[in-house]
Design an enzyme around this catalytic site. Structure first.
Site, PDB file in Angstrom:
ATOM      1  N   LYS A 116       0.847  -1.200   0.000  1.00 20.93           N
ATOM      2  CA  LYS A 116       0.000   0.000   0.000  1.00 20.93           C
ATOM      3  C   LYS A 116       0.880   1.247   0.000  1.00 20.93           C
ATOM      4  O   LYS A 116       1.950   1.261   0.619  1.00 20.93           O
ATOM      5  CB  LYS A 116      -0.913  -0.041   1.237  1.00 20.93           C
ATOM      6  CG  LYS A 116      -1.993   1.029   1.251  1.00 20.93           C
ATOM      7  CD  LYS A 116      -2.924   0.841   2.453  1.00 20.93           C
ATOM      8  CE  LYS A 116      -3.983   1.912   2.544  1.00 20.93           C
ATOM      9  NZ  LYS A 116      -4.898   1.717   3.687  1.00 20.93           N
ATOM     10  N   SER A 131      -9.815   1.886   2.720  1.00 25.65           N
ATOM     11  CA  SER A 131      -8.916   2.631   1.865  1.00 25.65           C
ATOM     12  C   SER A 131      -7.872   1.778   1.140  1.00 25.65           C
ATOM     13  O   SER A 131      -7.257   2.250   0.184  1.00 25.65           O
ATOM     14  CB  SER A 131      -8.184   3.685   2.691  1.00 25.65           C
ATOM     15  OG  SER A 131      -7.349   3.050   3.654  1.00 25.65           O
ATOM     16  N   SER A 189      -9.978  -0.570   6.917  1.00 27.52           N
ATOM     17  CA  SER A 189      -9.430  -0.425   5.563  1.00 27.52           C
ATOM     18  C   SER A 189      -8.740  -1.643   4.972  1.00 27.52           C
ATOM     19  O   SER A 189      -8.344  -1.612   3.809  1.00 27.52           O
ATOM     20  CB  SER A 189      -8.465   0.747   5.515  1.00 27.52           C
ATOM     21  OG  SER A 189      -9.197   1.924   5.365  1.00 27.52           O
TER      22      SER A 189
HETATM   23  N1  GLN Z   1     -13.060   4.207   6.252  1.00 23.85           N
HETATM   24  C1  GLN Z   1     -12.515   4.588   7.522  1.00 23.85           C
HETATM   25  C2  GLN Z   1     -12.093   6.032   7.461  1.00 23.85           C
HETATM   26  O1  GLN Z   1     -12.341   6.628   6.477  1.00 23.85           O
HETATM   27  C3  GLN Z   1     -11.369   3.703   7.860  1.00 23.85           C
HETATM   28  C4  GLN Z   1     -10.167   4.003   7.079  1.00 23.85           C
HETATM   29  C5  GLN Z   1      -9.007   3.133   7.420  1.00 23.85           C
HETATM   30  O2  GLN Z   1      -9.150   2.082   8.040  1.00 23.85           O
HETATM   31  N2  GLN Z   1      -7.846   3.602   7.026  1.00 23.85           N
HETATM   32  O3  GLN Z   1     -11.548   6.563   8.381  1.00 23.85           O
END
Ligand code: GLN
Length: 486
Positions: A75, A150, A174
C-alpha cells in the site's frame, strides 16, 4: 492456470520443486497488469523494469523456506526506501523515504520481491478508494463499482490476479472492508502485533498493517512474516508469534462463537444477512458452538471513531507543510504563506475535512465535550469485547452492511460513507484482531464478506475458524470475470 492466479503457498511449492523461477512469476504478473491495469487503476506506482531487476538480483542464499521469489505489492502509505511513497496524496508528490518500514525489511530478509505500490484513499481516509489523487480504483467484479477502501488498490490487485498478495493498513476497517467488497481475505492484526515503523500515520492509536490475500493460508504466512516486536515502534508488543500456518489447520470443534445482535440491524442488506446466517450454520456443522450475544456500546462506535481518528489525523498531518516532504507551493511570500498554499494545494477535500474536524475536537472548550468523552466511550466499547471474550473464543459478524456500491454513489455524502465501516471500526477502537473472508455473493455477483473477531493477540483462533470455513466452501475460488475487465 497462469502463475499470477496462484496463491503464495502454491508458488512456494512450485519454486521449491524448481518447476518455475521467480522471473516466471514476475512475468506473468507483468502481463496481467499490462492487460487490465488501465481499466482497474489498482496501482499507484509500478515500474516493470525495476520489478524484474529486483527479481533477477534475488540472492540464492536467502532462506528459501520463507517468501523467496514471491512478489508482493505494498500500500502506498508504507515506506519503501528510495521508492515513491505518497499516500496517494498530491502533498507527498515525489516523496521517496530514506528508509524501509520494518515490515518491508522483514519481507526483503526472507526473499520477497517488492513489485510496487497500490492505490488508496488519500492518507487512508475513506472506504472506497475514490479520494486518491491518482483517481479511483475499480472493483474487478464490476468496474462501475468501488473496490472498498482505503486499501482498495491492494484488494482489487489481489482479486484481479495482478498481485499474489499485498499489504494494506487498517485504521477503521481499511483492510477488512475492501477485502470483503473485492472477494478476498483481509486480516487486521491486534494493535501492537505488527510494527508501525515506516507506516505513514493516520491515527496512531488505531493503525495496523496487515495482509490482503487470496486465501487464509496466505494470510497466515504473511502475518507470520511481518509480526513481532520492534524496538523502532514503542507500541509494538513483545508477544510470542506462533506458527500460524500449521496451527490454523487444526479443527474448530467445541469453539464458542458469539453472534452480536447489534450487527444484524436495519440497514444491513438482506442478501448480506442471509449469507452470514448460512456461514454461521456452516461453522456449526464444523463443530463450533454459536450463540447470540450483545456488544451494547456498538451504536457509539462510528461517532467515537470519527472523533478519535480525526483528532489523531489532524495532529499527524501537521508535519506536511512544504518544509520536509513532497510538495512545496510556488510563488510564496512568507513561511506562513508557504504552509497555507502548500496545504491548500496539496490536500484533497476529505483530508481537509478531517483536519478541520480533528482540530475542532481537540480545541480548548471542545476537548472535554468531544475528544475526552470519546475516549471514555472507547473504553466502554473495549469492555464490551472483554466481557464477550470471557464467554466466547471469537465473534462473527458481517464485514460490511452492503456489497460494493457504485463509484460516485456516496462520495458527496461523507456521513453515509462513514457508515460503511460501522462493523469494522469497533475492532480498531478495542485493538483486537479481525479477519474478513469471502462467504457468498449477491445475485448481481458481488462478493460478501464474513468478519471473525478475536481476543487480543489470538490471531491463531480467528485464522483457524476462517481456514476451516474456507476448506468447506468454494467462495474463495471464484474469480472475477475477465470479460468485465478487458
Ligand atoms: N473508512 C474509515 C475512514 O475513512 C477507515 C479508514 C481506514 O481504516 N484507514 O476513516
Amino acid at each position: 492456470m497462469e502463475l499470477n492466479a496462484l496463491t503464495a503457498h502454491e508458488l512456494i511449492d512450485l519454486l521449491s520443486k524448481k518447476d518455475i523461477s521467480p522471473i516466471d512469476i514476475c512475468n506473468s504478473i507483468i502481463s496481467k497488469i499490462e492487460k487490465q491495469e488501465k481499466s482497474l487503476n489498482a496501482l499507484a506506482h509500478f515500474d516493470k523494469e525495476k520489478a524484474l531487476e529486483r527479481c533477477k538480483n534475488l540472492k540464492e542464499s536467502v532462506n528459501k523456506g520463507g517468501l523467496w521469489g514471491i512478489p508482493i505489492f505494498i500500500k502506498d502509505n508504507i515506506s519503501v526506501k528510495d521508492e515513491l511513497t505518497t499516500c496517494s496524496s498530491k502533498i507527498l508528490k515525489g516523496f521517496k523515504p530514506p528508509y524501509n518500514a520494518t515490515v518491508i525489511e522483514k519481507l526483503i530478509d526472507i526473499g520477497a520481491v517488492l513489485m510496487g505500490k497500490t492505490n488508496m484513499d488519500e492518507f487512508a481516509f475513506g472506504s472506497s478508494t475514490e479520494t486518491s489523487c491518482y483517481g479511483p480504483t475499480r472493483n474487478p467484479w464490476d468496474l462501475e463499482r468501488i473496490p472498498g477502501g482505503s486499501s482498495g488498490g491492494s484488494a482489487a490487485a489481489v482479486s484481479a490476479d495482478e498481485a499474489i498478495f499485498a499489504l494494506g493498513s487498517d485504521t477503521g476497517g481499511s483492510i477488512r472492508q475492501p477485502a470483503s467488497l473485492s472477494g478476498v481475505v483481509g486480516l487486521k492484526p491486534t494493535y501492537g502485533r505488527v510494527s508501525r515503523y515506516g507506516l505513514i500515520a493516520f491515527a496512531s492509536s488505531l493503525d495496523q498493517i496487515g495482509p490482503i490475500t487470496k486465501d487464509v493460508e496466505d494470510a497466515a504466512i504473511l502475518l507470520k512474516a511481518i509480526s513481532g516486536h520492534d524496538e523502532m515502534d514503542s507500541t509494538s508488543a513483545d508477544m510470542p508469534v506462533s506458527d500460524y500456518v500449521s496451527n490454523v489447520k487444526k479443527g474448530i470443534k467445541g469453539l464458542k462463537i458469539g453472534i452480536p445482535k447489534e450487527y444484524f440491524i436495519e440497514g444491513v442488506d438482506k442478501e448480506v444477512k442471509d449469507s452470514i446466517k448460512l456461514a454461521i450454520e456452516e461453522l456449526e456443522k464444523l463443530g463450533a458452538v454459536c450463540e447470540d450475544t450483545s456488544l451494547p456500546h456498538t451504536e457509539y462506535a462510528v461517532s467515537v471513531y470519527y472523533l478519535v481518528a480525526t483528532a489523531e489525523a489532524s495532529s499527524n498531518l501537521a508535519r506536511f507543510d512544504g518544509v520536509q516532504y513532497g510538495l512545496r507551493a510556488e510563488n510564496i511570500t512568507s513561511i506562513i504563506d508557504m504552509y497555507k498554499k502548500t496545504r491548500k494545494e496539496g490536500f484533497g477535500d476529505e483530508a481537509k475535512r478531517r483536519i478541520i474536524l480533528g482540530t475542532f475536537a481537540l480545541s480548548s472548550g471542545y476537548y472535554d465535550a468531544y475528544y475526552s468523552k470519546a475516549l471514555k466511550v472507547r473504553t466502554l466499547i473495549k469492555m464490551d469485547f472483554d466481557s464477550a471474550f470471557e464467554k466466547f473464543d471469537a465473534i462473527v459478524t458481517p464485514t460490511s452492511p452492503t456489497a460494493a456500491f457504485k463509484i460516485g454513489e456516496k462520495i458527496s455524502d461523507p456521513l453515509t460513507m462513514y457508515l460503511s465501516d460501522i462493523f469494522t471500526i469497533s475492532a480498531n477502537l478495542a485493538g483486537i484482531p479481525g479477519i474478513s473472508i469471502p462467504c457468498g455473493f449477491t445475485k448481481n455477483n458481488l462478493p460478501i464478506g464474513l468478519q471473525i473477531l478475536g481476543k487480543p493477540f489470538d490471531e491463531e483462533t480467528i485464522l483457524k475458524i476462517a481456514w476451516n470455513y474456507e476448506q468447506n466452501t468454494e467462495w474463495h475460488k471464484r474469480k472475477p470475470m475477465n470479460s468485465h475487465i478487458i
